[in-house]
Design a protein around this motif. Structure first.
Motif, PDB file in Angstrom:
ATOM      1  N   ASP A 549       0.811  -1.209   0.000  1.00 15.66           N
ATOM      2  CA  ASP A 549       0.000   0.000   0.000  1.00 15.66           C
ATOM      3  C   ASP A 549       0.849   1.266   0.000  1.00 15.66           C
ATOM      4  N   VAL A 550       2.148   1.139  -0.226  1.00 15.02           N
ATOM      5  CA  VAL A 550       3.029   2.286  -0.346  1.00 15.02           C
ATOM      6  C   VAL A 550       4.248   1.857  -1.165  1.00 15.02           C
ATOM      7  N   THR A 551       4.728   2.823  -1.967  1.00 17.02           N
ATOM      8  CA  THR A 551       5.896   2.530  -2.802  1.00 17.02           C
ATOM      9  C   THR A 551       6.951   3.606  -2.576  1.00 17.02           C
ATOM     10  N   TYR A 560       8.452  -1.783  -3.049  1.00 15.00           N
ATOM     11  CA  TYR A 560       7.105  -1.985  -2.517  1.00 15.00           C
ATOM     12  C   TYR A 560       7.169  -2.284  -1.016  1.00 15.00           C
ATOM     13  N   ASP A 585      -0.610  10.456   2.713  1.00 15.21           N
ATOM     14  CA  ASP A 585      -1.580  10.002   1.713  1.00 15.21           C
ATOM     15  C   ASP A 585      -0.925   9.698   0.369  1.00 15.21           C
ATOM     16  N   GLN A 587       1.072   7.846  -2.542  1.00 17.40           N
ATOM     17  CA  GLN A 587       1.264   6.454  -2.961  1.00 17.40           C
ATOM     18  C   GLN A 587       2.752   6.171  -3.224  1.00 17.40           C
ATOM     19  N   ASP A 588       3.481   7.173  -3.699  1.00 15.10           N
ATOM     20  CA  ASP A 588       4.912   7.034  -3.968  1.00 15.10           C
ATOM     21  C   ASP A 588       5.681   8.017  -3.083  1.00 15.10           C
TER      22      ASP A 588
END
Length: 688
Positions: A549-551, A560, A585, A587-588
């Motif tokens: 859920d995060v990169t 990952y 919040d 993602q990357d």
């Protein structure tokens, strides 16, 4: 029938003239045959060797032909024996003499010839003198071990034993005394370090007459007989037992009290060899009353007797507590301590040996220390003689067993002496290590209280010795009392700031020992348990997109990850994903300042709780672990880096520990600096 006085006088005059001529001839030949160094060089002077062989062969021929008791034969034999004896005194030509078959010729003349007329009781010319000369020559040749068996094989022993008994025929002359003495001396040389010949002397019946000769009025005969018994008793149990069975001990004990130094020296030597490795004989010797006269010999003017007496007392004291106490009670300690400072090294060695044996008894330990034994024993640790060093170390090991001695031993610098000594033999090193361990075990209770008292009232130099010793010896539980409450740490810091390099080195090593006891660095220390329960997803989820859920973007590549694992791992990740930061919040998440391999290893730790940290990546990984507050990973990195500390890099590593608040690594640097203070002080621009 008595020979006319005129004839005898003329024969004596001729004999004297012959001897004078022989001496002159011998002197001339020796001067010609030997170089400046006194050695015969047969290769460079073959003619000299030929002349020497010719002369020896001529004398041997005379002995082989002059076998009767006639005046002429006896006179010729006496001259020949005299010449050969003078030659035998030179070790360098002994082999030449023996090769000329001189031994069988001498052996034939060890016994008197039969009278010319059967039943004639008149004295044989030169009776005893020729036998004495032959015994002397054989004794001289027997000095070389390679000649001993040859002489025995020629049949010398039975004749020498018979010569020991010659006084029994009623002769009371100096000549008889001389032949008996020379026979005893020859037996001594024949049996020297030759166990087979020692046994043969016993088989031939040589021990009883030698014991009998101990009672001889002539002290020279006494000494010769005792010297032979001393040799025969050495490492030969059969001979020892027979000497004791022949009742030699009472006379030997009396000889210990003789005013003649040679007599009591030989007597104590015989007793020493009898006692060696023979506990039953030791009991017999003590029962015969030898202890007190042996102790009195410690004050003898004869250094050799003192040495033998000290050795014998050490043998008496072995594994016998009662005897140890008796030796001390009878006044042996003070002279033994005085002998520790004697110029003669062997005397110091034997006195240290005796004190070492005595010091293993609890009742003697305080007495030896009280009488001033510790200081000279400590000085002997500086000796280059390995045996002397070991005997002194063994004595100090005994003294360290008594609590009454500990404070004094530390006060006079004994611990520093033991620590700094250069010991030759491994047994000595082991003994010193055991002594230091024994001292360490004594630092508590009244011993510690005594030392703390001295730290308050003694002069500064004593205080420093004590605090340096306690830094090495005290247990961690006593460190606060000694170094904080009693201001021991202040004394160490004063030494560290001293202008004396030796003081600085001593203080740094002491501080290192203190810190080492209080701090240990190992990989298993890791970090203290986290107040937040750890969640390890496992190796299979490292850089796995499943449920990710995060990169993270590292060096342009995606990594990952899983927020739940990151949130549980450190406060830094919790602030990143559960606080007000923009990464919450996202993602990357870009990681701009960490290499891919470093980040990957850090995340592997986050997912598994354990990684192997190599030295080539440890410093970069330490920076990353500090940035993301991963204390356990920091500790692993610190441990790896600490193993690589050296004189060349300790300054840089110390700066690294300061930059990233790596306390464990910092402690390691400090410990290293203290431990290697001497090397760092001589290194140019070394940060000390």
């Amino acid at each position: 029938m008595r020979r006319p006085t005129r004839i005898i006088s003329s024969v004596v005059a001729m004999e004297k003239l012959g001897v004078a001529l022989a001496r002159k001839s011998l002197k001339r030949k020796l001067e010609e045959e030997f170089g400046e160094d006194g050695r015969l060089d047969a290769m460079q002077q073959p003619h000299a060797l030929c002349e020497l062989v010719g002369e020896v062969s001529a004398q041997v021929s005379v002995l082989n032909s002059a076998l009767s008791s006639s005046e002429a034969d006896r006179s010729a034999a006496k001259r020949a024996v005299h010449v050969l004896t003078e030659l035998a005194k030179n070790d360098d030509i002994a082999n030449v003499i023996v090769d000329c078959q001189v031994v069988p010729a001498l052996v034939r003349h060890l016994q008197s010839p039969a009278p010319l007329v059967e039943g004639d009781s008149s004295p044989i010319p030169f009776e005893h003198e020729i036998e004495k000369g032959c015994a002397l020559a054989i004794g001289l040749l027997a000095v070389k071990p390679e000649h001993q068996q040859l002489i025995v094989d020629a049949g010398a022993l039975p004749h020498l034993v018979q010569l020991l008994k010659r006084h029994r025929a009623g002769y009371k002359t100096r000549a008889v005394n001389g032949v008996v003495r020379r026979a005893a001396d020859a037996i001594t040389n024949l049996a020297h370090e030759n166990s087979n010949i020692k046994t043969l002397v016993r088989i031939e019946g040589g021990i009883p007459p030698l014991v009998e000769l101990l009672k001889f009025i002539d002290t020279k005969v006494q000494k010769a007989a005792a010297g032979a018994l001393r040799t025969l008793a050495f490492k030969n149990d059969g001979n020892k037992n027979q000497i004791v069975e022949c009742n030699a001990l009472p006379m030997l004990v009396l000889m210990l009290r003789s005013e003649d130094t040679g007599v009591h020296y030989e007597a104590v030597g015989v007793i020493g060899n009898l006692v060696h490795s023979s506990p039953d004989i030791k009991k017999d010797v003590l029962h015969a009353g030898a202890l007190q006269p042996v102790i009195e010999l410690l004050r003898s003017s004869c250094t050799e007797s003192q040495r033998e007496a000290a050795l014998l007392l050490g043998q008496f004291a072995a594994a016998d507590s009662d005897c140890k106490a008796h030796i001390v009670q009878r006044g042996a300690v003070q002279p033994l301590i005085s002998m520790l400072q004697a110029p003669d090294m062997q005397l110091r060695e034997m006195s240290a040996f005796a004190l070492g044996r005595l010091a293993q008894d609890t009742h003697n330990q305080a007495g030896i220390a009280y009488n001033g034994g510790m200081v000279p024993l400590l000085k002997l640790l500086d000796s280059r003689n390995g045996s002397l060093q070991h005997n002194a170390a063994f004595a100090l090991y005994g003294l360290a067993d008594n609590e009454d001695n500990i404070a004094d031993l530390i006060r006079i610098g004994g611990v520093q002496k033991l620590q700094e000594g250069v010991f030759k033999a491994q047994p000595t090193k082991d003994c010193v290590a055991k002594t230091l361990k024994r001292l360490e075990e004594k630092i508590h209770g009244r011993v510690l209280n005594h030392l703390l008292y001295l730290m308050r009232v003694a002069e500064k130099s004593v205080q420093r010795r004590i605090v340096l010793a306690l830094a090495h010896l005290c247990s961690p539980e006593h460190q606060k009392i000694i170094f904080l409450d009693a201001h021991g740490l202040e004394l160490l810091l004063e030494l560290l700031e001293s202008t004396s390099l030796k003081h600085q080195q001593d203080a740094s090593l002491a501080l290192y020992k203190l810190a080492q006891k209080a701090t240990s660095v190992c990989a298993m220390d890791a970090a203290p348990p986290s107040p937040t329960p750890q969640v390890y997803l496992g190796e299979q989820y490292v850089n796995n997109s499943t449920l990710s859920d995060v990169t993270f973007l590292v060096e342009g590549k995606r990594f990952y990850a899983h927020r739940i694992c990151l949130l549980a791992s450190s406060d830094a990740f919790r602030a990143m994903f559960d606080g007000g930061y923009r990464e919450k919040d996202a993602q990357d998440v870009e990681i701009p300042n960490i290499r891919w391999d470093v980040f990957e290893l850090m995340m592997r730790y986050v997912y598994t709780g354990s990684v192997d940290v190599d030295l080539d990546i440890a410093q970069d990984l330490l920076r990353a672990a500090d940035q993301y507050l991963l204390e356990g990973l920091k500790r692993l990195c610190e441990y790896t880096i600490a193993r690589d500390i050296s004189v060349e890099n300790v300054s840089l590593i110390y700066e690294l520990s300061e930059a990233f608040t790596a306390k464990t690594l910092k402690h390691s640097c400090i410990l290293y600096i203290l431990e290697h203070f001497e090397k760092l002080t001589i290194k140019p621009c070394a940060p000390v």
